[in-house]
Design a protein around this motif. Sequence first.
Motif, short mmCIF file in Angstrom:
data_model
loop_
_atom_site.label_atom_id
_atom_site.label_comp_id
_atom_site.label_asym_id
_atom_site.label_seq_id
_atom_site.Cartn_x
_atom_site.Cartn_y
_atom_site.Cartn_z
N ALA A 133 45.90 10.53 36.01
CA ALA A 133 46.52 11.25 34.96
C ALA A 133 46.70 10.37 33.87
O ALA A 133 46.29 10.84 32.53
CB ALA A 133 47.50 11.95 35.55
N VAL A 134 47.28 9.14 33.95
CA VAL A 134 47.79 8.35 32.84
C VAL A 134 46.51 7.76 32.31
O VAL A 134 46.21 7.95 30.65
CB VAL A 134 48.55 7.09 33.28
N CYS A 135 45.61 7.53 32.89
CA CYS A 135 44.14 7.18 32.32
C CYS A 135 43.56 8.18 31.42
O CYS A 135 42.96 8.11 30.41
CB CYS A 135 43.29 6.84 33.23
N LYS A 136 43.69 9.39 31.99
CA LYS A 136 43.09 10.69 31.27
C LYS A 136 43.83 10.75 29.97
O LYS A 136 43.37 10.89 28.83
CB LYS A 136 43.39 11.85 32.04
N LEU A 137 45.22 10.77 29.93
CA LEU A 137 45.86 10.81 28.87
C LEU A 137 45.53 9.89 27.85
O LEU A 137 45.46 10.29 26.61
CB LEU A 137 47.22 10.71 29.24
N VAL A 138 45.46 8.50 28.06
CA VAL A 138 45.02 7.46 27.22
C VAL A 138 43.90 7.68 26.83
O VAL A 138 43.63 7.76 25.44
CB VAL A 138 45.15 6.05 28.04
N GLU A 139 42.92 8.11 27.61
CA GLU A 139 41.66 8.73 26.99
C GLU A 139 41.56 9.70 25.93
O GLU A 139 40.89 9.80 25.06
CB GLU A 139 40.58 9.06 28.13
N GLU A 140 42.39 10.95 26.09
CA GLU A 140 42.54 12.03 25.32
C GLU A 140 43.04 11.36 23.97
O GLU A 140 42.52 11.91 23.08
CB GLU A 140 43.45 12.68 25.94
N ILE A 141 44.08 10.36 24.04
CA ILE A 141 44.63 9.94 22.65
C ILE A 141 43.63 8.86 21.96
O ILE A 141 43.44 9.42 20.83
CB ILE A 141 45.94 9.14 22.93
N ARG A 142 42.74 8.29 22.54
CA ARG A 142 41.96 7.62 22.15
C ARG A 142 40.88 8.45 21.35
O ARG A 142 40.37 8.24 20.26
CB ARG A 142 41.29 6.49 22.86
N SER A 143 40.45 9.39 22.19
CA SER A 143 39.22 10.12 21.46
C SER A 143 39.64 11.18 20.55
O SER A 143 39.02 11.53 19.26
CB SER A 143 38.59 10.92 22.61
N PHE A 144 40.97 11.42 20.42
CA PHE A 144 41.65 12.19 19.23
C PHE A 144 41.49 11.43 18.02
O PHE A 144 41.29 11.93 17.09
CB PHE A 144 42.93 12.35 19.64
N PHE A 145 41.63 10.35 18.31
CA PHE A 145 41.49 9.47 16.72
C PHE A 145 40.13 8.95 16.66
O PHE A 145 40.15 8.31 15.24
CB PHE A 145 42.73 8.35 17.08
N LYS A 146 39.34 9.03 17.60
CA LYS A 146 37.84 8.41 17.07
C LYS A 146 37.24 9.34 16.30
O LYS A 146 36.38 9.04 15.46
CB LYS A 146 37.11 8.44 18.33
N MET A 147 37.65 10.74 16.45
CA MET A 147 36.95 11.72 15.34
C MET A 147 37.47 11.43 13.87
O MET A 147 38.25 10.90 13.58
CB MET A 147 37.33 13.07 15.79
#
Lengths: 294, 294
Positions: free
Chosen positions: A280-294
């Motif tokens: 869950a934590v990994c997923k959340l980190v991933e979500e945050i990172r991809s949010f800012f990659k756009m």
Amino acid sequence: MDLRQLRYFITIVHEKSYSKAAKILHISQPSLSNAIMKLEKEVSFQLLERNTRGLELTEAGGIFYTRSVDLLRRFNNMQVELEEMKQVGSGTISIGSIESFKFWFPKIIRNFKILYPNIHIKVKEVLGEEKVIDFLNQYNGHFTITNQPINNDEIMSIPLYNEKFILLVHKDDDLNEKGSITFQDLAGKELIISTTGFQTRDDILKAFKEENVNPNIFYEIERLETACSLVEEGLGVTILPESYIKSAVTPNTVIRAIDTNVLERTVYLAYLKDRYLSPAVCKLVEEIRSFFKM
Amino acid sequence: MDLRQLRYFITIVHEKSYSKAAKILHISQPSLSNAIMKLEKEVSFQLLERNTRGLELTEAGGIFYTRSVDLLRRFNNMQVELEEMKQVGSGTISIGSIESFKFWFPKIIRNFKILYPNIHIKVKEVLGEEKVIDFLNQYNGHFTITNQPINNDEIMSIPLYNEKFILLVHKDDDLNEKGSITFQDLAGKELIISTTGFQTRDDILKAFKEENVNPNIFYEIERLETACSLVEEGLGVTILPESYIKSAVTPNTVIRAIDTNVLERTVYLAYLKDRYLSPAVCKLVEEIRSFFKM
DNA sequence: ATATATCCATAGTTTAAAACTATAGAAAGG
DNA sequence: CCTTTCTATAGTTTTAAACTATGGATATAT
């Protein structure tokens, strides 16, 4: 020697008393006396100086104490990890963050809640490098959002986004007449800025220095909201990270850009390299990172 | 959960067998079975997969193993420190070092032996950053002499001295006719150099690159003595740290300087920042530092 | 000055848990 | 199919960590 003895020893040092420590540890005082005596015999050092009224650490005891605390911290961290491995898909994610976190995090959390409906999220304000390192090392949180790179071998810092700083002035301020505002225009202005120890302060003062302008610091504040209120009252100007635009806008203030390229900050996500993080934590980190990659 | 259980668990993982581990730990096999069962019950995870003939770690067991090893290492290190605090003025100082250590260390040791006549000194060759970090972390030695700065938060690297590299050629080599030798002169020469992983190799190849010369690597060796012998036999040229001058000089070889300023290395002394070091070790480090300050 | 409270150490006892022995049951190899 | 090897189970012994009761030392209060 075992961890139980270290725990006992540490508690005694904290309490500066055998009897108080015994109460906290829920054991009898003689048991505690006995445990420490055995420990001292084993290491063949006196660890505590028991003199009339009050205890003191010996030199060896001091070194031993430092090591014991570190060891016990790591041991507790391991137990936290194990606990977290059990509650897959539930449990709590703890995040340390800077203030502006609140502006973009809700957008991410909506999606995440669908994937992990049973996860509880806890956010705590953690500012300054030292505090961030401590927050992560003590396993107080899974990761932090910070406005500076964390300089530590055990911590990974990933840049998320850059953001410019903007100027907030009262609508009647004469700066409002000007087409383009430079740092030179700020020289005489009464500046509202964060108190020492906050990274935004350092970012802003560094920019003043680079532009060769002496800031006229009028008021030091802890929370950026306070700065906004002061500007609203016409008591000066302040410089805010861009993300504050929406919240800063009030009837009597105006947002202006500053014509410079030295006033910018990077926001990072930092976490412990070798801590186990749940899916869950990994997923959340991933979500945050991809949010800012756009 | 206590360290005893972690120790048991680790031994089982190493031995891949309960009964073998029990023998090593000097306990009976049922005791060991029991201990692990209790551990698994406590963490509420199966740590080991006991299938027909042989054991395997579960996923949780793998993470648990890594943490346990780290924890136990730190615990053992603490005990080593305590042991060393007892033997003030006696005991052993362990040093990890590069080869050229032997050229200057004897000069320092003579003085030191007078101050601490009962101290035994042990030197082990430790080359490469990773090996140095491991050597220090495992408490295999008190400090190391290394030819590269160690990039690690827990390790302090102090520069001791710079030394140039020199060229060793056979006396009949045509380079010997030349007044001044540059990197361009080495282009065609058969070069004898350390194998991959040694810092001297990296230092030398970096210099070739900076001088825009392609090295013609003819032979890769592990020990610089081997390089000297090969030159002696007229099989090529080699580049050595300056400190080798005395040992490299033989009837058939000649030492030449290279006309460049990119071929230099720094030798460092590295130690763990937060390890307790006995007065004797501190004194020795101090002696080494002051030896090179002159 | 004497009483009182506080604190750690000592002595002896109880209890918990970590060791042991003996043995059963499963699986692989000869 | 027997033997060997391995881990688990059952029951017992031993170790050590807890307990209660109490003593001696010292600082604070009366």
